[in-house]
Design a protein around this motif. Sequence first.
Motif, short mmCIF file in Angstrom:
data_model
loop_
_atom_site.label_atom_id
_atom_site.label_comp_id
_atom_site.label_asym_id
_atom_site.label_seq_id
_atom_site.Cartn_x
_atom_site.Cartn_y
_atom_site.Cartn_z
N ILE A 109 1.14 -1.01 -0.17
CA ILE A 109 0.14 0.25 0.17
C ILE A 109 0.27 1.02 0.26
O ILE A 109 2.20 1.56 1.28
N ILE A 110 1.13 2.10 -1.29
CA ILE A 110 1.22 3.28 -0.91
C ILE A 110 0.45 4.53 -0.93
O ILE A 110 0.03 4.70 -0.77
N SER A 111 1.85 5.25 -0.42
CA SER A 111 1.06 6.10 0.08
C SER A 111 1.43 7.71 -1.22
O SER A 111 1.63 7.54 -2.20
N PRO A 112 0.37 8.72 -1.38
CA PRO A 112 0.31 9.31 -2.82
C PRO A 112 1.19 9.71 -3.52
O PRO A 112 1.45 9.66 -4.16
N GLY A 113 2.21 9.83 -2.40
CA GLY A 113 3.18 10.92 -2.56
C GLY A 113 4.46 10.03 -3.29
O GLY A 113 5.44 10.57 -3.96
N ILE A 114 4.09 8.45 -3.52
CA ILE A 114 5.35 8.01 -3.82
C ILE A 114 4.83 7.24 -5.03
O ILE A 114 4.10 6.96 -5.10
N PRO A 115 5.69 7.26 -6.72
CA PRO A 115 5.05 6.74 -7.83
C PRO A 115 5.31 5.14 -7.41
O PRO A 115 5.42 4.83 -7.12
N SER A 116 4.24 4.55 -7.95
CA SER A 116 4.02 3.17 -8.24
C SER A 116 5.05 2.67 -9.12
O SER A 116 6.12 1.38 -8.79
N THR A 117 5.83 3.86 -9.73
CA THR A 117 6.86 2.62 -10.84
C THR A 117 8.69 2.85 -9.49
O THR A 117 9.65 2.83 -10.38
N HIS A 118 8.51 3.84 -8.07
CA HIS A 118 9.73 3.71 -7.93
C HIS A 118 10.45 2.73 -7.76
O HIS A 118 10.10 1.31 -7.53
N LYS A 119 11.51 2.89 -7.84
CA LYS A 119 12.88 1.88 -8.00
C LYS A 119 13.13 0.78 -7.30
O LYS A 119 12.97 -0.24 -7.36
N ILE A 120 12.79 1.31 -6.47
CA ILE A 120 12.72 -0.20 -4.80
C ILE A 120 11.39 -0.57 -4.49
O ILE A 120 11.41 -1.97 -3.98
N LEU A 121 10.73 -0.44 -6.13
CA LEU A 121 9.29 -1.27 -6.20
C LEU A 121 10.03 -2.18 -7.04
O LEU A 121 9.08 -3.27 -7.21
N LYS A 122 10.46 -1.95 -7.35
CA LYS A 122 10.58 -2.89 -9.08
C LYS A 122 10.78 -4.83 -9.09
O LYS A 122 10.51 -5.31 -9.54
N ALA A 123 11.60 -4.97 -7.81
CA ALA A 123 11.38 -6.27 -7.50
C ALA A 123 10.25 -6.98 -6.96
O ALA A 123 9.56 -7.63 -7.50
N ALA A 124 9.61 -6.40 -6.86
CA ALA A 124 7.90 -6.48 -5.98
C ALA A 124 6.99 -6.55 -7.25
O ALA A 124 6.14 -7.97 -7.62
N MET A 125 7.32 -5.38 -7.94
CA MET A 125 6.17 -5.85 -9.46
C MET A 125 7.35 -6.24 -10.79
O MET A 125 5.86 -7.66 -10.63
N ASP A 126 8.07 -7.05 -10.66
CA ASP A 126 8.21 -8.16 -11.58
C ASP A 126 8.44 -9.97 -10.93
O ASP A 126 7.66 -10.48 -11.57
N LYS A 127 7.68 -9.75 -9.64
CA LYS A 127 6.97 -10.56 -8.39
C LYS A 127 5.41 -11.12 -9.04
O LYS A 127 4.58 -11.54 -8.26
N ASN A 128 4.99 -9.52 -9.99
CA ASN A 128 2.99 -9.06 -9.71
C ASN A 128 2.98 -9.43 -8.67
O ASN A 128 1.73 -9.41 -8.32
N VAL A 129 3.48 -8.37 -7.26
CA VAL A 129 2.76 -8.43 -6.31
C VAL A 129 2.50 -6.96 -6.60
O VAL A 129 2.57 -6.10 -6.62
N PRO A 130 0.45 -7.22 -6.00
CA PRO A 130 0.24 -5.92 -6.21
C PRO A 130 0.32 -5.23 -5.03
O PRO A 130 0.43 -4.81 -3.99
N ILE A 131 0.16 -3.91 -6.22
CA ILE A 131 -0.08 -2.26 -5.32
C ILE A 131 -1.04 -1.77 -5.37
O ILE A 131 -1.48 -1.15 -6.22
#
Length: 440
Positions: free
Chosen positions: A71-93
């Motif tokens: 769950i991300i706060s409004p000021g944080i983009p879903s494309t933030h580099k620290i989220l890449k590994a999670a996105m690669d594993k299709n973790v819902p954001i």
Amino acid sequence: MTKRVSIFGLGRSGISALKASLKLGYDTYVVNQGAPSTWENFKEVSGLIPASHLVEQDRAETTFAYSDLIIISPGIPSTHKILKAAMDKNVPILSEIEFGLQFTNAPVIAITGTNGKTTTTTMIGEMLKHNGVKPFVCGNIGTPVCDLALDSTKYDVIVMEVSSFQLETIKDFHPYVALILNITPNHGERYEGVKDYAQAKYNITKNMQPEDHLIFHGNNQAIQNWSQKIKTTKHPYLENKVEYELKKQFDLSGFRLVGSHNLYNLYCATLAVSLMGLKLNKDMVPGIQKTINEFSGVPHRIEFVGEFKAGKVYNDAKSTNILSTLTAIRSFQGEKGLYLILGGKKRGNNDSLAAYIPEFKKYVKKIILVGETEEMLYQELKADLDVVKKGTFEEALKFFKSEESRGVLLLSPSYPSFDQFKNYGHRGDTFKELARKILT
């Protein structure tokens, strides 16, 4: 196995999401910038979850990658580099607004747009209350949606102000009435251009059905073109017909808000509440009229601070873009001696105001510059306008007092507040406090 949830960002919405996640029994981690002991909310958060669940942002990649939900706060983009590994594993954001809506079955009115959101959202809430309907007014207006998890009240309607940031990660979000008030260039620090910004706004309709309702600005060709693809019931409004349409049903003689833009906000609010009345089988006209007669505006949006020896003072600290500032100065057409305080944090894109010099010449006597943008704006505007650099509100107010012009002083900064303040509310409250201290 217990679901593992990570909360990214610990502003008001992040804290609320944390408490909601714990109420659901989830194994909850929080991620924020800097060492946990330096977090503003460290004491509160450390009393809720183990120290091992407090994670510094730069070390959070693995935490996110092994989460079941982020769950991300409004000021944080879903494309933030620290989220890449999670996105690669299709973790819902998800955004906090989506996570919070699981705690209610009430229909939703959602309001987005570049300007007018807070005023319109607040008016809708007041109109519903004056009709005996219990609204939960939340979202970007200040109250996190996840506070629903902590509130035992049964609400009839959820009224939400939603930003483009919050709409970026919509999955199941489904308003019964959606409002797109206007779209003009904004948030250049987040979006490459107005097209990307608009697309985020358009997500508000992603899950809407034909029986739902979309209210949008009918004079905007880009919105009109896009709206043709939407299957939901559409209600375009035209600026030149708004006052006429309002007067067919309501008495506007007691309406206190200045500026034609507030008539547009009022029209959209009355339409949204009337449409919700259809769903609730309730006549909303009496409560709408009561609101028209009594509503005096919202804090930090052309808010009257007081009349002093130096002149009248208004606080429009919520104006973080040039269109909002132009709307504000136009509201004072006919007033003599408008002094405008401009300036704040640089965005990186869309910072120039050179294109608006003719507008400033038409409405403003003198511009007082403050904040990080001060020197940039001075160099850009000094050849054409009467501008002075004062740096801070304290110096700006002292200067206004020394002018002895009996003019009007308007704080309408055009830029974000984060160079000198926590948020626009902190900026506006500081300005009001200093105005009363210095000008009294």
